[in-house]
Motif scaffolding. Structure first.
Motif, PDB file in Angstrom:
ATOM      1  N   TRP A 134      19.512-108.723  -6.425  1.00 26.94           N
ATOM      2  CA  TRP A 134      20.382-109.733  -5.813  1.00 26.94           C
ATOM      3  C   TRP A 134      20.123-109.908  -4.318  1.00 26.94           C
ATOM      4  O   TRP A 134      20.067-111.048  -3.844  1.00 26.94           O
ATOM      5  N   PRO A 135      19.905-108.854  -3.537  1.00 27.65           N
ATOM      6  CA  PRO A 135      19.487-109.081  -2.151  1.00 27.65           C
ATOM      7  C   PRO A 135      18.165-109.846  -2.053  1.00 27.65           C
ATOM      8  O   PRO A 135      17.983-110.680  -1.152  1.00 27.65           O
ATOM      9  N   ALA A 136      17.243-109.571  -2.982  1.00 27.81           N
ATOM     10  CA  ALA A 136      15.975-110.303  -2.959  1.00 27.81           C
ATOM     11  C   ALA A 136      16.196-111.781  -3.257  1.00 27.81           C
ATOM     12  O   ALA A 136      15.568-112.657  -2.643  1.00 27.81           O
ATOM     13  N   ARG A 137      17.080-112.065  -4.179  1.00 26.17           N
ATOM     14  CA  ARG A 137      17.409-113.466  -4.465  1.00 26.17           C
ATOM     15  C   ARG A 137      18.072-114.130  -3.262  1.00 26.17           C
ATOM     16  O   ARG A 137      17.832-115.315  -2.982  1.00 26.17           O
ATOM     17  N   ALA A 138      18.896-113.357  -2.545  1.00 24.89           N
ATOM     18  CA  ALA A 138      19.521-113.915  -1.338  1.00 24.89           C
ATOM     19  C   ALA A 138      18.465-114.247  -0.285  1.00 24.89           C
ATOM     20  O   ALA A 138      18.543-115.290   0.383  1.00 24.89           O
ATOM     21  N   ALA A 139      17.466-113.353  -0.133  1.00 20.86           N
ATOM     22  CA  ALA A 139      16.388-113.639   0.823  1.00 20.86           C
ATOM     23  C   ALA A 139      15.578-114.847   0.387  1.00 20.86           C
ATOM     24  O   ALA A 139      15.125-115.653   1.222  1.00 20.86           O
ATOM     25  N   GLN A 140      15.382-115.016  -0.889  1.00 15.11           N
ATOM     26  CA  GLN A 140      14.630-116.155  -1.401  1.00 15.11           C
ATOM     27  C   GLN A 140      15.359-117.473  -1.140  1.00 15.11           C
ATOM     28  O   GLN A 140      14.733-118.493  -0.834  1.00 15.11           O
ATOM     29  N   ALA A 141      16.711-117.446  -1.236  1.00 23.67           N
ATOM     30  CA  ALA A 141      17.485-118.685  -1.147  1.00 23.67           C
ATOM     31  C   ALA A 141      17.938-119.014   0.275  1.00 23.67           C
ATOM     32  O   ALA A 141      18.748-119.923   0.468  1.00 23.67           O
ATOM     33  N   LEU A 142      17.441-118.297   1.298  1.00 23.12           N
ATOM     34  CA  LEU A 142      17.878-118.556   2.673  1.00 23.12           C
ATOM     35  C   LEU A 142      17.539-119.986   3.106  1.00 23.12           C
ATOM     36  O   LEU A 142      16.376-120.413   2.982  1.00 23.12           O
ATOM     37  N   PRO A 143      18.520-120.742   3.657  1.00 19.54           N
ATOM     38  CA  PRO A 143      18.209-122.055   4.276  1.00 19.54           C
ATOM     39  C   PRO A 143      17.610-121.816   5.661  1.00 19.54           C
ATOM     40  O   PRO A 143      18.311-121.421   6.590  1.00 19.54           O
ATOM     41  N   GLU A 144      16.320-122.029   5.778  1.00 16.18           N
ATOM     42  CA  GLU A 144      15.586-121.577   6.961  1.00 16.18           C
ATOM     43  C   GLU A 144      16.089-122.211   8.253  1.00 16.18           C
ATOM     44  O   GLU A 144      16.343-121.517   9.242  1.00 16.18           O
ATOM     45  N   ALA A 145      16.244-123.520   8.285  1.00 17.84           N
ATOM     46  CA  ALA A 145      16.639-124.195   9.528  1.00 17.84           C
ATOM     47  C   ALA A 145      18.033-123.769   9.959  1.00 17.84           C
ATOM     48  O   ALA A 145      18.269-123.440  11.132  1.00 17.84           O
ATOM     49  N   GLN A 146      18.964-123.752   9.030  1.00 17.61           N
ATOM     50  CA  GLN A 146      20.332-123.377   9.377  1.00 17.61           C
ATOM     51  C   GLN A 146      20.401-121.916   9.822  1.00 17.61           C
ATOM     52  O   GLN A 146      21.119-121.570  10.758  1.00 17.61           O
ATOM     53  N   THR A 147      19.656-121.048   9.135  1.00 18.51           N
ATOM     54  CA  THR A 147      19.702-119.630   9.466  1.00 18.51           C
ATOM     55  C   THR A 147      19.142-119.388  10.857  1.00 18.51           C
ATOM     56  O   THR A 147      19.681-118.563  11.622  1.00 18.51           O
ATOM     57  N   LEU A 148      18.064-120.078  11.234  1.00 19.69           N
ATOM     58  CA  LEU A 148      17.495-119.899  12.568  1.00 19.69           C
ATOM     59  C   LEU A 148      18.472-120.328  13.658  1.00 19.69           C
ATOM     60  O   LEU A 148      18.482-119.773  14.764  1.00 19.69           O
ATOM     61  N   LYS A 149      19.316-121.330  13.375  1.00 20.12           N
ATOM     62  CA  LYS A 149      20.316-121.771  14.348  1.00 20.12           C
ATOM     63  C   LYS A 149      21.572-120.902  14.327  1.00 20.12           C
ATOM     64  O   LYS A 149      22.493-121.120  15.103  1.00 20.12           O
ATOM     65  N   GLY A 150      21.592-119.920  13.397  1.00 22.45           N
ATOM     66  CA  GLY A 150      22.776-119.076  13.298  1.00 22.45           C
ATOM     67  C   GLY A 150      23.924-119.760  12.612  1.00 22.45           C
ATOM     68  O   GLY A 150      25.079-119.332  12.757  1.00 22.45           O
ATOM     69  N   LEU A 151      23.642-120.833  11.842  1.00 24.73           N
ATOM     70  CA  LEU A 151      24.717-121.606  11.202  1.00 24.73           C
ATOM     71  C   LEU A 151      24.854-121.324   9.713  1.00 24.73           C
ATOM     72  O   LEU A 151      25.754-121.843   9.067  1.00 24.73           O
ATOM     73  N   GLY A 152      23.992-120.539   9.160  1.00 18.84           N
ATOM     74  CA  GLY A 152      24.069-120.335   7.715  1.00 18.84           C
ATOM     75  C   GLY A 152      23.435-119.038   7.312  1.00 18.84           C
ATOM     76  O   GLY A 152      22.681-118.420   8.054  1.00 18.84           O
ATOM     77  N   ALA A 153      23.743-118.653   6.119  1.00 17.39           N
ATOM     78  CA  ALA A 153      23.164-117.452   5.523  1.00 17.39           C
ATOM     79  C   ALA A 153      22.942-117.760   4.064  1.00 17.39           C
ATOM     80  O   ALA A 153      22.990-118.897   3.627  1.00 17.39           O
ATOM     81  N   ALA A 154      22.721-116.729   3.317  1.00 16.02           N
ATOM     82  CA  ALA A 154      22.495-116.940   1.880  1.00 16.02           C
ATOM     83  C   ALA A 154      23.720-117.540   1.253  1.00 16.02           C
ATOM     84  O   ALA A 154      24.840-117.139   1.526  1.00 16.02           O
ATOM     85  N   PRO A 155      23.568-118.557   0.408  1.00 17.31           N
ATOM     86  CA  PRO A 155      24.722-119.171  -0.221  1.00 17.31           C
ATOM     87  C   PRO A 155      25.445-118.200  -1.131  1.00 17.31           C
ATOM     88  O   PRO A 155      24.834-117.393  -1.812  1.00 17.31           O
ATOM     89  N   VAL A 156      26.762-118.318  -1.134  1.00 15.62           N
ATOM     90  CA  VAL A 156      27.591-117.446  -1.953  1.00 15.62           C
ATOM     91  C   VAL A 156      27.644-118.009  -3.363  1.00 15.62           C
ATOM     92  O   VAL A 156      27.724-119.209  -3.552  1.00 15.62           O
ATOM     93  N   GLN A 157      27.600-117.129  -4.340  1.00 13.19           N
ATOM     94  CA  GLN A 157      27.706-117.570  -5.730  1.00 13.19           C
ATOM     95  C   GLN A 157      29.077-118.206  -5.945  1.00 13.19           C
ATOM     96  O   GLN A 157      30.102-117.589  -5.768  1.00 13.19           O
ATOM     97  N   SER A 158      29.072-119.459  -6.356  1.00 17.87           N
ATOM     98  CA  SER A 158      30.336-120.176  -6.502  1.00 17.87           C
ATOM     99  C   SER A 158      30.975-119.944  -7.865  1.00 17.87           C
ATOM    100  O   SER A 158      32.138-120.254  -8.060  1.00 17.87           O
ATOM    101  N   HIS A 159      30.186-119.451  -8.808  1.00 21.69           N
ATOM    102  CA  HIS A 159      30.711-119.264 -10.158  1.00 21.69           C
ATOM    103  C   HIS A 159      30.720-117.780 -10.532  1.00 21.69           C
ATOM    104  O   HIS A 159      30.579-117.438 -11.703  1.00 21.69           O
ATOM    105  N   GLY A 160      30.888-116.913  -9.515  1.00 22.28           N
ATOM    106  CA  GLY A 160      30.873-115.480  -9.775  1.00 22.28           C
ATOM    107  C   GLY A 160      31.998-115.038 -10.679  1.00 22.28           C
ATOM    108  O   GLY A 160      31.838-114.100 -11.465  1.00 22.28           O
TER     109      GLY A 160
END
Length: 868
Positions: free
Chosen positions: A379-405
């Motif tokens: 699951w951490p590897a999947r989080a690294a795979q799904a990182l939104p690169e532009a938002q993360t570099l600006k400090g505005l985003g991280a790995a998306p949270v599972q909405s249907h957990g």
């Protein structure tokens, strides 16, 4: 990929060694515990099975009685059969050997030395240097294995020119002095071998045999041969044919459920380790999110980021598994040297095996450690795979949270309920174990939802208090991070709660069971009559008994208000199953008073004999209440009389005999068998009578030999308090290993909390610096961090308690009955569980406070300056 591992991943390991060491330690301990348990059990089982094979040999078929012995005329009939190439008669019984002033149990086997070599060479007597060439055929000579020589205090090898002797007898016979003329190669427990004719003559067993080993003519069909003999006229009832592998299978069946359950418990630490790997890597990915995003901009694809994190988890798993295999081997070697092959279950008592290292088992458990690390890192590897690169570099985003957990959690919990209702596979509750796994994973998946549910309602209560609201709001807003941090604690605490409830329920049920089965004040037994317990071997209760005259004399002793009697026999109803115990006891006071019945007793139809079976008999032999139990009819059939019909009138709980017991009224037993001797006598004392005085009177009566077939040293007297204390002490010893496993699992979980908070507080230096600029003192900052620790571990404690209670229901109501075939009542020790949860919350709070001290002590100006 190798370059990234040697630079990018290596720098992470260098900067946070303790956090990664926690994950490695968790995998190492899980693999070590499981592998050591496997090595100990496998070594003990190999040693035990080897001893059985050496004694039983390798015939094509064995003919033996369901219980006791049979007439040697059967041997003559078998030896003359045209399809029998060789028949070897065997007489086997439990005897007593005299070693100084002590009496030691000794297995005695009478053999035909002329027929033995091709069937059981390990039993073949080897004359010593001082013995005549044909000493094996002469009466008055005995041959001992190494264990018997050691038990009797004899040197490993006979001294030249010195004649060695020993004294041997059965439970009620006279002492016989025999010359030790050599040795046998058979291993295992103490064993004495002598000529079968001498054994029959010396020990009053003329015309009796225990079994006949057969070598069949080439091309003979074993099943057809057995069936033709059983259908032939005059073939005795109560004889059965067994395959040579049946004895080894019985040995394996004896402890299989115990071994599997112990291994699963040992894997608890590995299961917790998977969550700790998940926690460590998830926090590592979150902390390096901007670095992963930068690598993505520079050309590292999302799939390669996934592979990089998985390789990091693989490295952790490989290091932990290799260290775990080494530690497990050392633990197993130490345990075998100090404890022998028995881990508290009573299956391999007296066995002192050597370590049998298995490369296959090492690959299996090493692979499980690597697999646990990979699952934890997925699951951490999947989080690294799904990182939104532009938002993360600006400090505005991280790995998306599972909405249907929550839907995944509900699905896993539903699957757990379905699996819990599935039957066992080969006597092992595989579906129930999968049910526990689905329940734990589903519960942990639902942690973010539980955090929101709980703290959304708690937050308004502390809205006017700054420090608590900061701690609670961070848990609410960062519930994904909080769930990751406490997942290891939830896993370990839930399993600790489940094991605590299971052990407490079992102990309470055993206590109530002892109250019913031990109603008298004193119990008198012939010490050579072994209890039929987990060993599954036939006891010597058939030979060590009290005569009716001695029982009547006990009833007349001053201070004895009344007595009860009990006689046990071993019945081999199924060659592939361990022996069943037949118990004949006094039931005059009512069955419900004498036995811990499960449900009401049924009225016995006229012309039938009522029997009461233990719970394993229902599962293993289909002996349901209200039905006739046909396998018992041939076992108790006597020549010249029609076999009796046995009606199952009730089921009772028996925690002493895992593979079944049958109880019947002593009067019915006496009428069917003609035997009046008993192996145990219970004494109810008159009010005000001294137990010590009655015990002295019983010993004096036994010493005089008034109607007794045993001597004073052959009588054991115990009070009900002594038996209860001994039974509960054995119970606590059997479950001592579970307490250590609980402690290890919780320690790993708390170590994960420490690693999580250490990583987070170091990443939050700017936040703490900002709080300091806003006027917060160092003490208040530490209070916020400690409050977060309390808030996070409190939700972990609540989730762990709820999950643990759910898992305990599966363990008590499904795993235990499917593994051991007996039931118990569920008991929740609320006080102990609340103390356990409070200790976890306190430990989490202290851990967070200690982790926050370093961050709060840094120069706040330098911490905030990074944003200028």
């Amino acid at each position: 990929m190798r370059a990234l591992l040697s630079t990018f991943s290596w720098q992470e390991l260098r900067h946070h060694p303790w956090r990664n060491a926690a994950a490695v330690l968790a995998v190492m301990l899980g693999v070590a515990l499981a592998f050591s348990v496997q090595l100990i059990n496998a070594s003990a089982l190999d040693e035990f099975s080897s001893a059985v094979r050496s004694v039983n040999g390798q015939p094509d078929l064995e003919v033996r009685a369901v219980q006791g012995s049979f007439d040697e005329a059967v041997f003559a009939r078998l030896a003359q059969h045209p399809q029998v190439a060789l028949a070897s008669p065997v007489l086997e019984f439990q005897g007593l050997a005299l070693a100084g002033e002590r009496q030691l149990p000794m297995r005695v086997i009478g053999i035909d030395a002329l027929a033995l070599p091709t069937i059981a060479p390990a039993l073949m007597p080897q004359p010593g240097r001082n013995a005549a060439r044909f000493a094996m055929l002469a009466p008055g000579h005995v041959f001992l294995n190494a264990a018997a020589r050691s038990a009797l205090g004899l040197p490993a090898e006979a001294t030249e020119g010195r004649v060695e002797t020993m004294q041997l007898r059965t439970g009620g016979g006279a002492w016989q002095r025999l010359e030790v003329a050599g040795h046998v190669a058979a291993g295992g427990a103490a064993l004495a071998v002598l000529d079968i004719g001498a054994a029959q003559d010396l020990f009053d067993k003329l015309g009796q045999l225990s079994r006949v080993d057969l070598k069949l003519a080439p091309g003979t069909d074993r099943a057809a041969f057995s069936a033709s003999l059983q259908r032939s006229p005059g073939w005795p009832a109560g004889l059965q044919f067994a395959e040579p592998g049946d004895a080894a299978e019985r040995v394996s069946n004896l402890s299989r459920a115990y071994r599997v359950n112990l291994t699963v418990l040992a894997l608890v630490a590995l299961f917790t380790g998977a969550f700790l790997v998940f926690s460590v890597l998830a926090l590592s990915v979150a902390k390096r999110a901007q670095q992963f995003a930068l690598l993505g901009v520079l050309g590292l694809t999302p799939r390669e980021r996934l592979r990089l994190v998985l390789v990091e988890s693989l490295v952790l798993g490989l290091i932990g598994s290799a260290a775990g295999l080494a530690l497990g081997t050392a633990l197993a070697a130490f345990a075998l040297r100090v404890l022998g092959g028995d881990l508290g279950g009573g299956y391999f008592e007296g066995v002192a095996p050597t370590l049998h290292w298995s490369s296959g088992s090492a690959l299996l458990y090493g692979g499980l450690g690597v697999l646990a690390a990979l699952v934890g890192g997925w699951w951490p590897a999947r989080a690294a795979q799904a990182l939104p690169e532009a938002q993360t570099l600006k400090g505005l985003g991280a790995a998306p949270v599972q909405s249907h957990g929550h839907w995944l959690a509900l699905g896993l919990i539903a699957a757990s309920a379905a699996l819990a209702n599935m039957p066992a596979v080969g006597g092992i509750p595989i579906a129930a174990y999968l049910s526990v796994g689905c329940l734990l994973v589903g519960g942990i998946t639902a942690l973010p939802w539980l955090i929101a549910l709980l703290y959304d309602r708690v937050a308004p209560v502390f809205a006017q208090r700054v420090l608590p609201v900061l701690a609670i709001e961070r848990a609410r807003r960062m519930r994904g991070t909080a769930a990751v941090a406490v997942s290891g604690v939830v896993a370990s605490l839930s399993l600790a709660v489940a094991l605590t409830v299971m052990v407490a329920s079992f102990r309470d049920s055993v206590t109530h069971w002892l109250d019913v089965v031990l109603p008298a004040d004193l119990y008198v037994r012939a010490t050579s009559s072994g209890r039929s317990g987990n060993s599954g071997t036939q006891s010597s209760s058939d030979t060590a008994t009290f005569a009716p005259a001695f029982v009547q004399a006990l009833a007349r002793l001053p201070g004895v208000a009344r007595i009860g009697t009990l006689r046990t026999r071993s019945l081999q109803l199924d060659p592939a199953q361990p022996a069943v115990t037949l118990i004949a006891r006094s039931l005059e006071g009512g069955v419900s008073q004498a036995l811990p019945l499960v449900g009401p007793a049924l009225p016995v139809p006229a012309g039938q004999v009522g029997i009461y079976v233990s719970e394993p008999m229902v599962e293993l032999y289909g002996a349901k209440p209200g039905s006739l139990f046909a396998p018992l009819s041939p076992a108790l059939a006597t020549a010249g009389s029609a076999p009796a019909s046995f009606f199952v009138a009730g089921v009772w709980r028996d925690y002493a005999r895992q593979f079944g017991a049958i109880t019947m009224d002593a009067r019915d037993f006496e009428r069917l068998t003609g035997e009046r001797n008993v192996s145990d006598v219970s004494l109810w004392l008159a009010p005000g009578t001294s137990e010590g005085a009655v015990q002295a009177a019983v010993r004096e009566l036994a010493a005089r030999g008034d109607g007794s077939d045993s001597t004073a040293t052959n009588v054991e007297i115990s009070s009900v308090g002594q038996i209860r204390a001994t039974s509960l002490r054995i119970f606590d010893r059997s479950f001592a290993v579970t307490y250590w496993l609980q402690a290890v699992a919780i320690a790993i979980g708390l170590f994960g909390i420490a690693a999580s908070f250490s990583a987070q507080v170091l990443a939050r230096r700017k936040e703490f610096g900002l709080l300091a600029h806003l006027g917060f003192t160092r003490r208040q900052v530490l209070a916020v961090v400690a409050g977060e620790g309390t808030a996070w571990t409190a939700i972990g404690a609540v989730a762990g308690l709820l999950l643990g209670l759910a898992v305990s229901v599966v363990l008590v109501k499904v795993v235990n009955p499917q593994s051991f075939h007996w039931t118990m009542d569920l008991l929740v020790p609320w006080g102990r569980l609340l103390v356990l949860c409070a200790a976890v919350v306190a430990a989490g709070t202290v851990t967070a406070w200690l982790a926050g001290r370093a961050a709060a002590g840094r120069d706040v100006v330098l911490a905030v300056k990074e944003d200028w």
